[in-house]
Design a protein around this motif. Sequence first.
Motif, PDB file in Angstrom:
ATOM      1  N   GLU A  44     -24.060 -14.485 -22.671  1.00  0.00           N
ATOM      2  CA  GLU A  44     -24.436 -15.858 -22.343  1.00  0.00           C
ATOM      3  C   GLU A  44     -23.353 -16.867 -22.723  1.00  0.00           C
ATOM      4  OE1 GLU A  44     -28.102 -18.846 -23.395  1.00  0.00           O
ATOM      5  OE2 GLU A  44     -28.513 -16.695 -23.272  1.00  0.00           O
ATOM      6  N   GLU A  45     -22.806 -16.727 -23.940  1.00  0.00           N
ATOM      7  CA  GLU A  45     -21.791 -17.684 -24.401  1.00  0.00           C
ATOM      8  C   GLU A  45     -20.536 -17.611 -23.535  1.00  0.00           C
ATOM      9  OE1 GLU A  45     -23.065 -15.239 -26.535  1.00  0.00           O
ATOM     10  OE2 GLU A  45     -24.640 -16.542 -27.293  1.00  0.00           O
ATOM     11  N   TRP A  46     -20.130 -16.398 -23.183  1.00  0.00           N
ATOM     12  CA  TRP A  46     -18.944 -16.229 -22.338  1.00  0.00           C
ATOM     13  C   TRP A  46     -19.188 -16.856 -20.972  1.00  0.00           C
ATOM     14  CZ3 TRP A  46     -17.231 -10.406 -23.033  1.00  0.00           C
ATOM     15  CH2 TRP A  46     -16.895 -10.183 -24.367  1.00  0.00           C
ATOM     16  N   ALA A  47     -20.376 -16.611 -20.425  1.00  0.00           N
ATOM     17  CA  ALA A  47     -20.701 -17.157 -19.100  1.00  0.00           C
ATOM     18  C   ALA A  47     -20.666 -18.686 -19.127  1.00  0.00           C
ATOM     19  CB  ALA A  47     -22.066 -16.647 -18.639  1.00  0.00           C
ATOM     20  N   GLN A  48     -21.211 -19.285 -20.185  1.00  0.00           N
ATOM     21  CA  GLN A  48     -21.185 -20.739 -20.300  1.00  0.00           C
ATOM     22  C   GLN A  48     -19.748 -21.251 -20.348  1.00  0.00           C
ATOM     23  OE1 GLN A  48     -23.486 -21.267 -23.870  1.00  0.00           O
ATOM     24  NE2 GLN A  48     -25.435 -21.360 -22.769  1.00  0.00           N
ATOM     25  N   GLU A  49     -18.908 -20.596 -21.135  1.00  0.00           N
ATOM     26  CA  GLU A  49     -17.507 -20.999 -21.256  1.00  0.00           C
ATOM     27  C   GLU A  49     -16.786 -20.878 -19.907  1.00  0.00           C
ATOM     28  OE1 GLU A  49     -13.637 -19.546 -23.790  1.00  0.00           O
ATOM     29  OE2 GLU A  49     -15.620 -19.286 -24.694  1.00  0.00           O
ATOM     30  N   ILE A  50     -17.043 -19.800 -19.208  1.00  0.00           N
ATOM     31  CA  ILE A  50     -16.416 -19.574 -17.905  1.00  0.00           C
ATOM     32  C   ILE A  50     -16.814 -20.667 -16.921  1.00  0.00           C
ATOM     33  CG2 ILE A  50     -16.463 -18.045 -15.874  1.00  0.00           C
ATOM     34  CD1 ILE A  50     -16.674 -15.707 -18.004  1.00  0.00           C
ATOM     35  N   VAL A  51     -18.098 -20.971 -16.873  1.00  0.00           N
ATOM     36  CA  VAL A  51     -18.583 -21.973 -15.921  1.00  0.00           C
ATOM     37  C   VAL A  51     -18.009 -23.348 -16.251  1.00  0.00           C
ATOM     38  CG1 VAL A  51     -20.650 -23.144 -15.032  1.00  0.00           C
ATOM     39  CG2 VAL A  51     -20.645 -20.661 -15.318  1.00  0.00           C
ATOM     40  N   LEU A  52     -17.908 -23.674 -17.522  1.00  0.00           N
ATOM     41  CA  LEU A  52     -17.295 -24.955 -17.889  1.00  0.00           C
ATOM     42  C   LEU A  52     -15.834 -25.001 -17.456  1.00  0.00           C
ATOM     43  CD1 LEU A  52     -18.892 -25.598 -21.394  1.00  0.00           C
ATOM     44  CD2 LEU A  52     -19.474 -26.663 -19.214  1.00  0.00           C
ATOM     45  N   ASP A  53     -15.130 -23.887 -17.614  1.00  0.00           N
ATOM     46  CA  ASP A  53     -13.739 -23.821 -17.146  1.00  0.00           C
ATOM     47  C   ASP A  53     -13.660 -23.992 -15.629  1.00  0.00           C
ATOM     48  OD1 ASP A  53     -12.802 -23.458 -19.717  1.00  0.00           O
ATOM     49  OD2 ASP A  53     -12.544 -21.277 -19.525  1.00  0.00           O
ATOM     50  N   VAL A  54     -14.588 -23.382 -14.916  1.00  0.00           N
ATOM     51  CA  VAL A  54     -14.619 -23.499 -13.453  1.00  0.00           C
ATOM     52  C   VAL A  54     -14.849 -24.959 -13.065  1.00  0.00           C
ATOM     53  CG1 VAL A  54     -15.956 -22.937 -11.372  1.00  0.00           C
ATOM     54  CG2 VAL A  54     -15.275 -21.121 -12.955  1.00  0.00           C
ATOM     55  N   PHE A  55     -15.768 -25.630 -13.729  1.00  0.00           N
ATOM     56  CA  PHE A  55     -16.024 -27.035 -13.409  1.00  0.00           C
ATOM     57  C   PHE A  55     -14.819 -27.921 -13.748  1.00  0.00           C
ATOM     58  CE2 PHE A  55     -20.575 -26.001 -13.027  1.00  0.00           C
ATOM     59  CZ  PHE A  55     -20.830 -26.657 -11.830  1.00  0.00           C
ATOM     60  N   MET A  56     -14.107 -27.582 -14.806  1.00  0.00           N
ATOM     61  CA  MET A  56     -12.886 -28.335 -15.120  1.00  0.00           C
ATOM     62  C   MET A  56     -11.872 -28.178 -13.983  1.00  0.00           C
ATOM     63  SD  MET A  56     -13.142 -30.091 -17.843  1.00  0.00           S
ATOM     64  CE  MET A  56     -11.432 -30.512 -17.988  1.00  0.00           C
ATOM     65  N   ARG A  57     -11.758 -26.970 -13.490  1.00  0.00           N
ATOM     66  CA  ARG A  57     -10.844 -26.710 -12.380  1.00  0.00           C
ATOM     67  C   ARG A  57     -11.279 -27.452 -11.127  1.00  0.00           C
ATOM     68  NH1 ARG A  57      -9.157 -20.753 -10.757  1.00  0.00           N
ATOM     69  NH2 ARG A  57      -7.627 -21.483  -9.279  1.00  0.00           N
ATOM     70  N   LEU A  58     -12.585 -27.458 -10.873  1.00  0.00           N
ATOM     71  CA  LEU A  58     -13.099 -28.175  -9.701  1.00  0.00           C
ATOM     72  C   LEU A  58     -12.809 -29.669  -9.815  1.00  0.00           C
ATOM     73  CD1 LEU A  58     -16.467 -26.264  -9.225  1.00  0.00           C
ATOM     74  CD2 LEU A  58     -14.525 -26.246  -7.650  1.00  0.00           C
ATOM     75  N   TRP A  59     -12.958 -30.227 -11.016  1.00  0.00           N
ATOM     76  CA  TRP A  59     -12.666 -31.648 -11.209  1.00  0.00           C
ATOM     77  C   TRP A  59     -11.184 -31.916 -10.948  1.00  0.00           C
ATOM     78  CZ3 TRP A  59     -14.638 -36.241 -11.088  1.00  0.00           C
ATOM     79  CH2 TRP A  59     -13.936 -37.318 -11.618  1.00  0.00           C
TER      80      TRP A  59
END
Length: 180
Positions: A44-59
């Motif tokens: 779960e923690e890894w998935a949350q970190e990954i998704v936050l990184d993806v959103f940073m990239r999208l921004w």
Amino acid sequence: MTEQEVRRYLRQMKEENSEQAFHGFYDLCYDRLFRIAYYFVKHEEWAQEIVLDVFMRLWEQRAKLPEVKNIEDYCFILTKNASLNYLEKENRHATLSTEQLPEPTDRADSPEDTLISEELFARYVKALDRLPERCREVFIRIREEKQSYAQVAEELDISVKTVDAQLQKAVTRLKESLLV
């Protein structure tokens, strides 16, 4: 996630540098991207970190996003690749003793099997997103989070029969979507 809503948010993010539009896009897409990341990393923690990184990239890429033809697939691929990269990084840093190494399997999945599995998962995530909200919530809690019918009924303040009906509705719709 409706295409129209997503396109509106993407336009606002590009034209106005709107953080509010980004938050709306985030709220609309987070659960789906989290499920994709969790499917690959199983933490779960890894998935949350990954998704936050993806959103940073999208921004960071917000100026280019409105030109992306299929934003749903684009986000899926970004999240999948970020998950696989994260796993690779974690595996490089992990120091396993010989007792911790998994037993070799007789047959590894072929690239074709892997591709079919990933395509099926992508279709499953899209089908899940198309379910009505309550239906999706019941399905995820019971099938993915392994909660009991009684627990879901209590948390959502509905009857156990309603939980059962919503789960059956979700399963039926998912089958219809996946067998097309």
